[in-house]
Design a protein around this motif. Sequence first.
Motif, PDB file in Angstrom:
ATOM      1  N   GLU A   1      39.605  56.907  20.035  1.00  0.00           N
ATOM      2  CA  GLU A   1      38.650  55.973  20.655  1.00  0.00           C
ATOM      3  C   GLU A   1      37.403  56.712  21.141  1.00  0.00           C
ATOM      4  OE1 GLU A   1      41.550  52.371  22.207  1.00  0.00           O
ATOM      5  OE2 GLU A   1      41.110  54.015  23.599  1.00  0.00           O
ATOM      6  N   ARG A   2      37.598  57.940  21.662  1.00  0.00           N
ATOM      7  CA  ARG A   2      36.445  58.715  22.136  1.00  0.00           C
ATOM      8  C   ARG A   2      35.550  59.084  20.944  1.00  0.00           C
ATOM      9  NH1 ARG A   2      38.835  62.929  24.239  1.00  0.00           N
ATOM     10  NH2 ARG A   2      39.640  61.654  25.909  1.00  0.00           N
TER      11      ARG A   2
ATOM     12  N   ASP B   1      31.640  58.090  20.337  1.00  0.00           N
ATOM     13  CA  ASP B   1      30.553  59.031  20.028  1.00  0.00           C
ATOM     14  C   ASP B   1      29.775  58.555  18.797  1.00  0.00           C
ATOM     15  OD1 ASP B   1      31.366  60.567  22.126  1.00  0.00           O
ATOM     16  OD2 ASP B   1      32.431  62.052  20.889  1.00  0.00           O
TER      17      ASP B   1
ATOM     18  N   SER C   1      43.570  57.810  22.513  1.00  0.00           N
ATOM     19  CA  SER C   1      42.410  57.979  23.405  1.00  0.00           C
ATOM     20  C   SER C   1      41.354  58.876  22.750  1.00  0.00           C
ATOM     21  CB  SER C   1      42.842  58.558  24.752  1.00  0.00           C
ATOM     22  OG  SER C   1      43.538  59.767  24.536  1.00  0.00           O
ATOM     23  N   ASP C   2      41.815  59.921  21.997  1.00  0.00           N
ATOM     24  CA  ASP C   2      40.861  60.808  21.324  1.00  0.00           C
ATOM     25  C   ASP C   2      40.168  60.088  20.166  1.00  0.00           C
ATOM     26  OD1 ASP C   2      41.334  62.875  23.036  1.00  0.00           O
ATOM     27  OD2 ASP C   2      42.947  63.730  21.809  1.00  0.00           O
TER      28      ASP C   2
END
Length: 344
Positions: free
Chosen positions: A141-142, A146, A138-139
């Motif tokens: 993908e974040r 960005d 998830s990080d």
Amino acid sequence: MPWDESLQEVRRRCRDEIGALDRALAGGELDEGDWYRLVNASLIDAYLASDDPYWQSGFRGDARRWELHRRPVADAILGSLTERVARIRERAHVPHLAFVMIGESPPAEVYIHRLERLGARVGASVSRVPLPAGVALSDLERTLGDLNADEVVDGILVQMPLPDHLTGADLSHVVDIRKDVDGVTIQNVGRLYLGVEGQAPPTALAMMQMLASAGVEATGRHAVVVGRSNVVGHPVTELLLQQDATVTVTHRQTGDLGALTRQAEILMVGAGDPGLITRDMISDGVVIIDAGINVTEHGVVGDVAFDECREAAAAITPVPGGVGPVTNAMLLRNLVDSAEQRVD
Ligand code: NAD
């Protein structure tokens, strides 16, 4: 330029390069890429100074000639990129590649260092986006989200292979297609297979570029591809089909590999298996493009047993120094394509 003059020119350039690299060595500034250059330049210089009948005979076949010309292939691409980047910069934008690095890895360090230097050479910038080794999907993908939204960024490259805990993660839908310089998104893969304009994986593009640089037409030829990965074998198969080659694709489960590779007029190899292709597996006059990069106790080698295949091949790319430098140039070409589309 006649051959003997061009040989003198090559030798002069080798000598210059050896001198510059020796000075860097004395200052402790050599990286892995410099080592390859030093070894290659020294080898070429030694050959040119030798009485080796192979050289004396005026380059029987194309194998050695190709070895000499591999750097100019990348140089020519980088030269044209420099002009295109200058035009983009006139519009107040600097082409920018973001390299997402997961954990610490010496090969990734060497790779980014090389990309930073090549980027600087053409006027583009490269930044590192470090993530911890244990980063959650998830990080990651974040972070990619960005970068997709960041106006400064034209291209996104995620360091491969992904760590074990992310293996199987499907990033092909996460990277913005307009920044997909590695050709990994579903859209770019689809475009490649439909034969419409898009970004293809740089390694496959580099292999086709080497073929073109050797003056080899794929049309009507029987090409055998060894490996079917998404970054090498699969896309190069599509690119060969687009040029109307007849293509046989082989992989780890292929029964008698040699029976197929012996039929090849063009042999494209990307298996990750050092020395997989031996002399008895090729026919005389084959053109061999070797994308393999394997670190062994004898140094970096390709998937083709170069020394035993070079005499039989009409042309053959060495490892290191063959497809690799051209891949980096193709990655930057994809970056410049993306930047041009974004400023237009
Ligand atoms: P991969 O493991 O994803 O795929 C390898 C493919 O080769 C698979 O399809 C597998 O079935 C096939 N294969 C493996 N061993 C085989 C064998 N003995 N016989 C027949 N087929 C076999 O690997 P990859 O990411 O495609 O990389 C392949 C090689 O290319 C590696 O050496 C890698 O370092 C190199 N590579 C080079 C560049 C470059 O810029 N030159 C870029 C990417 C990968």
